[in-house]
Design an enzyme around this catalytic site. Sequence first.
Site, PDB file in Angstrom:
ATOM      1  N   THR A   4       0.875  -1.177   0.000  1.00  0.00           N
ATOM      2  CA  THR A   4       0.000   0.000   0.000  1.00  0.00           C
ATOM      3  C   THR A   4       0.906   1.219   0.000  1.00  0.00           C
ATOM      4  O   THR A   4       2.039   1.162   0.487  1.00  0.00           O
ATOM      5  CB  THR A   4      -0.899   0.039   1.250  1.00  0.00           C
ATOM      6  OG1 THR A   4      -0.060   0.151   2.396  1.00  0.00           O
ATOM      7  CG2 THR A   4      -1.749  -1.199   1.372  1.00  0.00           C
TER       8      THR A   4
ATOM      9  N   GLU B 156      -5.579  -3.668  -1.205  1.00  0.00           N
ATOM     10  CA  GLU B 156      -6.028  -4.884  -0.510  1.00  0.00           C
ATOM     11  C   GLU B 156      -7.180  -5.582  -1.236  1.00  0.00           C
ATOM     12  O   GLU B 156      -7.510  -6.719  -0.912  1.00  0.00           O
ATOM     13  CB  GLU B 156      -6.499  -4.525   0.910  1.00  0.00           C
ATOM     14  CG  GLU B 156      -5.397  -4.088   1.851  1.00  0.00           C
ATOM     15  CD  GLU B 156      -5.095  -2.597   1.809  1.00  0.00           C
ATOM     16  OE1 GLU B 156      -5.366  -1.969   0.754  1.00  0.00           O
ATOM     17  OE2 GLU B 156      -4.593  -2.054   2.798  1.00  0.00           O
TER      18      GLU B 156
ATOM     19  N   LYS C  62     -13.563  16.458  13.029  1.00  0.00           N
ATOM     20  CA  LYS C  62     -14.526  16.364  14.117  1.00  0.00           C
ATOM     21  C   LYS C  62     -14.629  17.705  14.834  1.00  0.00           C
ATOM     22  O   LYS C  62     -13.707  18.121  15.533  1.00  0.00           O
ATOM     23  CB  LYS C  62     -14.117  15.266  15.105  1.00  0.00           C
ATOM     24  CG  LYS C  62     -15.270  14.816  15.952  1.00  0.00           C
ATOM     25  CD  LYS C  62     -14.939  13.531  16.675  1.00  0.00           C
ATOM     26  CE  LYS C  62     -16.200  12.893  17.232  1.00  0.00           C
ATOM     27  NZ  LYS C  62     -15.934  11.720  18.016  1.00  0.00           N
TER      28      LYS C  62
ATOM     29  N   TRP D 228     -19.201  15.140  13.054  1.00  0.00           N
ATOM     30  CA  TRP D 228     -18.305  14.859  11.930  1.00  0.00           C
ATOM     31  C   TRP D 228     -18.572  15.794  10.759  1.00  0.00           C
ATOM     32  O   TRP D 228     -19.719  16.066  10.417  1.00  0.00           O
ATOM     33  CB  TRP D 228     -18.483  13.424  11.452  1.00  0.00           C
ATOM     34  CG  TRP D 228     -18.037  12.404  12.458  1.00  0.00           C
ATOM     35  CD1 TRP D 228     -18.830  11.547  13.144  1.00  0.00           C
ATOM     36  CD2 TRP D 228     -16.697  12.144  12.881  1.00  0.00           C
ATOM     37  NE1 TRP D 228     -18.074  10.771  13.980  1.00  0.00           N
ATOM     38  CE2 TRP D 228     -16.752  11.115  13.838  1.00  0.00           C
ATOM     39  CE3 TRP D 228     -15.454  12.687  12.554  1.00  0.00           C
ATOM     40  CZ2 TRP D 228     -15.625  10.612  14.462  1.00  0.00           C
ATOM     41  CZ3 TRP D 228     -14.319  12.180  13.169  1.00  0.00           C
ATOM     42  CH2 TRP D 228     -14.419  11.148  14.115  1.00  0.00           C
TER      43      TRP D 228
HETATM   44  P1  ADP Z   1      -3.469   3.912   0.172  1.00  0.00           P
HETATM   45  O1  ADP Z   1      -4.469   3.383   1.149  1.00  0.00           O
HETATM   46  O2  ADP Z   1      -2.091   3.772   0.630  1.00  0.00           O
HETATM   47  O3  ADP Z   1      -3.816   5.278  -0.386  1.00  0.00           O
HETATM   48  P2  ADP Z   1      -4.570   2.594  -2.112  1.00  0.00           P
HETATM   49  O4  ADP Z   1      -4.046   3.117  -3.359  1.00  0.00           O
HETATM   50  O5  ADP Z   1      -4.825   1.166  -1.979  1.00  0.00           O
HETATM   51  O6  ADP Z   1      -3.519   2.957  -1.055  1.00  0.00           O
HETATM   52  O7  ADP Z   1      -5.841   3.464  -1.781  1.00  0.00           O
HETATM   53  C1  ADP Z   1      -7.071   2.966  -1.389  1.00  0.00           C
HETATM   54  C2  ADP Z   1      -7.928   4.066  -0.886  1.00  0.00           C
HETATM   55  O8  ADP Z   1      -8.139   5.063  -1.890  1.00  0.00           O
HETATM   56  C3  ADP Z   1      -9.307   3.647  -0.501  1.00  0.00           C
HETATM   57  O9  ADP Z   1      -9.324   3.053   0.765  1.00  0.00           O
HETATM   58  C4  ADP Z   1     -10.062   4.958  -0.550  1.00  0.00           C
HETATM   59  O10 ADP Z   1      -9.858   5.721   0.628  1.00  0.00           O
HETATM   60  C5  ADP Z   1      -9.413   5.673  -1.675  1.00  0.00           C
HETATM   61  N1  ADP Z   1     -10.227   5.540  -2.895  1.00  0.00           N
HETATM   62  C6  ADP Z   1     -10.048   4.704  -3.924  1.00  0.00           C
HETATM   63  N2  ADP Z   1     -10.979   4.897  -4.876  1.00  0.00           N
HETATM   64  C7  ADP Z   1     -11.785   5.892  -4.439  1.00  0.00           C
HETATM   65  C8  ADP Z   1     -12.937   6.556  -4.961  1.00  0.00           C
HETATM   66  N3  ADP Z   1     -13.441   6.266  -6.154  1.00  0.00           N
HETATM   67  N4  ADP Z   1     -13.507   7.512  -4.197  1.00  0.00           N
HETATM   68  C9  ADP Z   1     -13.008   7.835  -2.986  1.00  0.00           C
HETATM   69  N5  ADP Z   1     -11.921   7.259  -2.451  1.00  0.00           N
HETATM   70  C10 ADP Z   1     -11.313   6.295  -3.159  1.00  0.00           C
END
Ligand code: ADP
Length: 545
Positions: free
Chosen positions: A185, A330, A439, A444
């Site tokens: 990640t 993941e 918050k 929120w």
């Molecule tokens: P990291 O968690 O390190 O940024 P990832 O690239 O796996 O790595 O990112 C996943 C995260 O990206 C998701 O958990 C979410 O928060 C965000 N995300 C992915 N796609 C979207 C989307 N279409 N809209 C909003 N958030 C998104």
Amino acid sequence: MHGLMMSMPMTIGSILEHAQRVFGSKLVVTRQPDRSLHVMTYRDLHTRVKKLANALTALGIQPGDRVGTLGWNHHQHVEAYFGIPEMGGIIHTLNIRLSSGQLAYIINHAEDRAILVDGSQIPLLEDIKDRIRGVEHFIIWSGADQVACNLPGTIHRYEDLLDEADASHECPVRDERAAMGLCYTSGTTGHPKGVLYSHRSMYLHTMGVNQANAFGLTERDNVLAVVPQFHAMCWGLPYGAALAGANLVMPGPFLDAASLAELLHDRRITVAAGVPTIWNSLYHELKRNPVDISSIRALIVGGSAMPRPLIKAYEQELGVNVMHAWGMTETSPIGSVCVPLSRHRDLDPEAAWDVKARQGPPVAGVALRIARDEEEQPWDDRATGEIQVKGHWVASQYYRTENVAEHFTSSGWFRTGDIAAIDPDGYVRITDRTKDLIKSGGEWISSVELENTLLSHANIRETAFVALPHENWGERPLAVIVPHDRNEGISLQEVRRHLAPKFPRFWLPDAMALVSDIPKTSVGKFDKKVIRQQILKGELEIIRE
Ligand code: ADP
């Protein structure tokens, strides 16, 4: 009683086998560093993949060994996507935008035995050469002149290895549960954590993304993968395109909007995929220098929320259909894709854009719920909860990492850390990440919703909201803004006025900072961790009411 059907292992090799047998003359196109286009067929790809598998075996790489890749999107990287799993190895995609500390950390944590690297990225490895002593082989993808590098292992030229290798190779993988890929990640929320994909999970993910209710790739598509191959398995596009027989187009190092516009036009792209920041700059480029991109049937966007005003602008002004997807490393990464329902066709445009701004329903193969711990929340578009998932391509644990418990509920759901509401049709609407919520006075505030709305202001190019510590309220929203025109600027009153019709008074920011650039993570998302540090160090000039 078991069924009486054949059992054929679901392997990455079988995807390429299908591509070369059925779609052998379809193309993988790459923009090379000198800007020329390299064109090869799936038949050529098949040959080179077999050679790569033999070459790695000849170097002593064993099934189960990790082989890193460090480079842009190009045909050699696609060869690695297939060739490393073909010989039983595990492709570990290294993100070229990581800090040197993180890069060294993941190479060592994965125990990579070899790394395939672009000539242009060698300095990144030279920088950390004393910290990555376990890597025995460095295989350089480009030009002979770049081989003179200062790295501790044996240096090879990729093309030399392929020239010497045999083109016939039988994949040794019999167990489809064998690992084939490792992706960390990007560490937006802490230390990078490794997700270890299997042949089976990636095969099923490929079938999953190719469903008509998801990306729906077919032989008729020309796919432009702007999302980097070093990020979340390139959203499965190299495998999806090969299985469907679509032409796959790789932009190489040229991710600037003008180069992308040229590729979209010249290669008659039908499906392009990337993060919102890329599509934001492409939009401005297309407004300045219009080109015909009417071939596009889906501009796929994910990685962070695509702001509704941008979806609307693409559709209304450029006639481009935006397809919003959600997922994470993941989840291999595709978890949901926003393909409209039949009944959405009758909606007026404003309501239709509301739907498109959602992240869509879970794709078949992924079970998704919103919950507060184990307490599932209703799909009424009002209740919010954390998105939790289970599925064929969802991680069951992290690679060599303790502390599994916090990432899973007691009944085995993976906790994504994303907060969402779901409408009765199953369409997810992400309101924030647990870590990015603000918050204020115990209530929120969703940074995503504020960002989405403020971006529709004519003089705002980019905006991110973060929490500003506050004596009375705990936290208050701070608007960090990149104006289109710095001279014209924008006042805090104007920001509040723009947001006021949509939000409760306490949501409106009482502070803002005008900047020329918002810090981005290695994968192009707003890096709120860095913004928070800038605030702490007093580096942002904060304008208050
Ligand atoms: P990291 O968690 O390190 O940024 P990832 O690239 O796996 O790595 O990112 C996943 C995260 O990206 C998701 O958990 C979410 O928060 C965000 N995300 C992915 N796609 C979207 C989307 N279409 N809209 C909003 N958030 C998104």
